[in-house]
Write a protein that holds these residues in place. Sequence first.
Motif, PDB file in Angstrom:
ATOM      1  N   ILE A 195       0.873  -1.179   0.000  1.00 45.33           N
ATOM      2  CA  ILE A 195       0.000   0.000   0.000  1.00 45.33           C
ATOM      3  C   ILE A 195       0.903   1.219   0.000  1.00 45.33           C
ATOM      4  N   VAL A 196       0.751   2.050  -1.010  1.00 46.10           N
ATOM      5  CA  VAL A 196       1.639   3.187  -1.215  1.00 46.10           C
ATOM      6  C   VAL A 196       0.811   4.466  -1.350  1.00 46.10           C
ATOM      7  N   PRO A 197       1.459   5.635  -1.265  1.00 44.26           N
ATOM      8  CA  PRO A 197       0.715   6.893  -1.422  1.00 44.26           C
ATOM      9  C   PRO A 197       0.061   7.005  -2.802  1.00 44.26           C
ATOM     10  N   THR A 198      -1.190   7.468  -2.827  1.00 48.68           N
ATOM     11  CA  THR A 198      -1.913   7.696  -4.076  1.00 48.68           C
ATOM     12  C   THR A 198      -1.738   9.146  -4.518  1.00 48.68           C
ATOM     13  N   SER A 199      -2.214   9.447  -5.718  1.00 44.93           N
ATOM     14  CA  SER A 199      -2.142  10.833  -6.203  1.00 44.93           C
ATOM     15  C   SER A 199      -2.946  11.764  -5.319  1.00 44.93           C
ATOM     16  N   ASP A 200      -4.079  11.279  -4.763  1.00 46.00           N
ATOM     17  CA  ASP A 200      -4.864  12.115  -3.838  1.00 46.00           C
ATOM     18  C   ASP A 200      -4.087  12.407  -2.565  1.00 46.00           C
ATOM     19  N   LEU A 253       8.444   4.928  -5.309  1.00 49.33           N
ATOM     20  CA  LEU A 253       7.516   3.823  -5.093  1.00 49.33           C
ATOM     21  C   LEU A 253       6.652   3.616  -6.324  1.00 49.33           C
ATOM     22  N   PRO A 254       6.171   2.391  -6.547  1.00 48.38           N
ATOM     23  CA  PRO A 254       5.309   2.145  -7.704  1.00 48.38           C
ATOM     24  C   PRO A 254       3.979   2.866  -7.567  1.00 48.38           C
ATOM     25  N   ALA A 255       3.294   3.057  -8.684  1.00 47.72           N
ATOM     26  CA  ALA A 255       2.004   3.760  -8.673  1.00 47.72           C
ATOM     27  C   ALA A 255       0.922   2.862  -8.106  1.00 47.72           C
ATOM     28  N   ALA A 256       0.013   3.477  -7.369  1.00 52.31           N
ATOM     29  CA  ALA A 256      -1.131   2.749  -6.818  1.00 52.31           C
ATOM     30  C   ALA A 256      -2.110   2.425  -7.932  1.00 52.31           C
ATOM     31  N   ILE A 257      -2.823   1.311  -7.805  1.00 50.27           N
ATOM     32  CA  ILE A 257      -3.775   0.909  -8.841  1.00 50.27           C
ATOM     33  C   ILE A 257      -5.215   1.111  -8.396  1.00 50.27           C
ATOM     34  N   ASP A 258      -5.421   1.616  -7.161  1.00 55.37           N
ATOM     35  CA  ASP A 258      -6.777   1.917  -6.709  1.00 55.37           C
ATOM     36  C   ASP A 258      -6.723   3.043  -5.679  1.00 55.37           C
ATOM     37  N   PRO A 259      -7.859   3.612  -5.293  1.00 52.04           N
ATOM     38  CA  PRO A 259      -7.869   4.743  -4.361  1.00 52.04           C
ATOM     39  C   PRO A 259      -7.321   4.407  -2.980  1.00 52.04           C
ATOM     40  N   GLY A 275      24.023   4.468  -1.066  1.00 50.55           N
ATOM     41  CA  GLY A 275      23.249   3.720  -2.052  1.00 50.55           C
ATOM     42  C   GLY A 275      22.249   2.752  -1.467  1.00 50.55           C
ATOM     43  N   PHE A 276      22.068   2.754  -0.128  1.00 50.78           N
ATOM     44  CA  PHE A 276      21.160   1.810   0.503  1.00 50.78           C
ATOM     45  C   PHE A 276      20.374   2.509   1.605  1.00 50.78           C
ATOM     46  N   VAL A 277      19.198   1.979   1.906  1.00 56.76           N
ATOM     47  CA  VAL A 277      18.392   2.458   3.021  1.00 56.76           C
ATOM     48  C   VAL A 277      17.323   1.392   3.289  1.00 56.76           C
ATOM     49  N   VAL A 278      16.823   1.343   4.496  1.00 56.50           N
ATOM     50  CA  VAL A 278      15.692   0.473   4.826  1.00 56.50           C
ATOM     51  C   VAL A 278      14.588   1.361   5.377  1.00 56.50           C
ATOM     52  N   ILE A 279      13.429   1.352   4.707  1.00 57.14           N
ATOM     53  CA  ILE A 279      12.284   2.151   5.141  1.00 57.14           C
ATOM     54  C   ILE A 279      11.090   1.218   5.250  1.00 57.14           C
ATOM     55  N   THR A 280      10.554   1.116   6.457  1.00 56.51           N
ATOM     56  CA  THR A 280       9.431   0.224   6.722  1.00 56.51           C
ATOM     57  C   THR A 280       8.219   1.034   7.132  1.00 56.51           C
ATOM     58  N   ALA A 281       7.150   0.883   6.387  1.00 53.52           N
ATOM     59  CA  ALA A 281       5.855   1.451   6.759  1.00 53.52           C
ATOM     60  C   ALA A 281       5.013   0.275   7.233  1.00 53.52           C
ATOM     61  N   THR A 282       4.926   0.083   8.544  1.00 51.91           N
ATOM     62  CA  THR A 282       4.368  -1.137   9.127  1.00 51.91           C
ATOM     63  C   THR A 282       2.998  -1.473   8.548  1.00 51.91           C
ATOM     64  N   GLY A 283       2.897  -2.662   7.956  1.00 53.22           N
ATOM     65  CA  GLY A 283       1.651  -3.136   7.390  1.00 53.22           C
ATOM     66  C   GLY A 283       1.340  -2.584   6.015  1.00 53.22           C
ATOM     67  N   TYR A 284       2.204  -1.681   5.493  1.00 54.31           N
ATOM     68  CA  TYR A 284       1.914  -1.032   4.218  1.00 54.31           C
ATOM     69  C   TYR A 284       2.965  -1.358   3.154  1.00 54.31           C
ATOM     70  N   PHE A 285       4.215  -1.037   3.406  1.00 52.23           N
ATOM     71  CA  PHE A 285       5.256  -1.374   2.433  1.00 52.23           C
ATOM     72  C   PHE A 285       6.611  -1.453   3.119  1.00 52.23           C
ATOM     73  N   ASN A 286       7.526  -2.145   2.459  1.00 53.62           N
ATOM     74  CA  ASN A 286       8.917  -2.241   2.888  1.00 53.62           C
ATOM     75  C   ASN A 286       9.799  -1.862   1.711  1.00 53.62           C
TER      76      ASN A 286
END
Length: 521
Positions: A89-94, A141-147, A261-272
């Motif tokens: 689950i990633v940020p949407t355009s909205d 991040l990849p584009a979201a496919i739904d709202p 050139g590296f990083v770890v970013i965790t959005a718990t339950g949404y994306f890694n």
Amino acid sequence: LPAQYGYHAAAAVNAVTKSGSNEFHGDAFEFLRNGDLNARNFFAVSRDTLKRNQYGGVLGGPVKRNKLFFFAGYQGTIQRSDPATGTAIVPTSDMLLGNFTAATSAACNGGRTITLKAPFVNNQVALSLFSPAGLALAKHLPAAIDPCGIARFGAVSNSEENLGLARIDYQASAKQTLFARYYIAHLEQSSTYNNNDPLTITAPFVSDNYQFFVIGDTYLLSPNTISSFHVSLNRGSVVKGSPPFFSAKGLGVNMTPMVPGFVVITATGYFNAGSNAAPPGHVQTTTPQVTEDVSMIRGAHEIQFGGNFIKPIENFVINLATFGNFNFNGGITGNVLSDVLLGKLNTFQQANAGVAYPRQKYFGLYFQDTWRVTHTLNINAGIRWEPYFATQTKYGYVNHFDPAQFAANAHSSVYPQAPAGLTFPGDAGYPGNAPTFDRKADFAPRIGLVWDPKGNGRMTLRASYGLFYDLPPSLFDYQFSLNAPWGDTITRTTPQGGFDDPWAGFPGGNPFPTSLGKNAI
């Protein structure tokens, strides 16, 4: 186990490599697994896509009849698969426009409506409050496919393994035989990163290479006494890593990555993003060993004695949090993705590289006797001397905590700024560059008996007793290298500078790269 075996308190496995003979013999094989040849599992939506080829062969024969023989073998394994589909689950355009209405609706949260915490009204966020680093991350991040922000990605993991074996046997005389054996194992496993989407980094690339070489000499000292002598050298190299993608500093975060050139970013339950990224690191081992065993038959006794010496040499360089680990959990605004875009960190962690160069010594001597007391009773008895030599670390990256010294508020003379109770190599009473002291008086008696009470071979009674010592692998001591001031792993909870400046408010400012001088903290 009889007294002949030590080093670890566990089962012993003896494997014998085939030898060549006066005739040529060999075989070849191929094992194939391919989803196109399989039926679909009843509960699966499609057939599996794994493709696996395992192939090879062996060949043995004479170099010089009755004198010199060879044996060789090879096995290769290639494994391929279609990309495994992952969901995030990633940020949407909205959301990027400050509108979190859809993301917080019941339709996107399992029937539960979420309200962003104050000062936000109607689940709207002013764009001026967004974190520059959070917005920069969203671009990767990849584009979201739904709202709701659903995104899908595929990660491929392929591997290739090659195993090779060669052995030479030489009949030097009626009393002496010699052999040499070389074995190599190499594994290449690709990274799952597709060079575009950081969510696809679910596994690093792996390059493992192991080589084993041994020379053996068996000599018949007399008709009832035989000597078996072996010298071996094992070498291993494990390299793990991922192709570099982007760093926190590249997103605009005010920090100093130890490995760019590296990083770890965790959005718990949404994306890694980069959660299984592995910047270049390696473990290298070199282990020489010398073993001598003598066996004698004396009447009803089979007497054995001998010993072995092993000296593992290992080098570790491992980067766990050198580039920064960032976690968002939604605890500050009420929504994980709004925390990300606002730069509201839950935790932040950074460390120096874990560097360890442990050196170990192992030495063991044994004596044992298998005594056929009567035709119905056998007794096996022996003793092993197995002194413990503490692992030495090349740079002294070890320490010790003493509760009594802590209570007395005693401080190290090597690192005076360290907390009370901690001592380091160089402090009075410390055992050199080792985490523990040696123990020389480690004796391990073994005794067992087998009794056939009726003498007809249809029933036996067995009893045994043994004392065993276990040598901790030197890998255990690697953890010391993660301690301050060398590894110095530091974790901050809800840092006041957030995602953009995680070291803001830290006493003394950004501590990395850290100093290893006497006043290191």
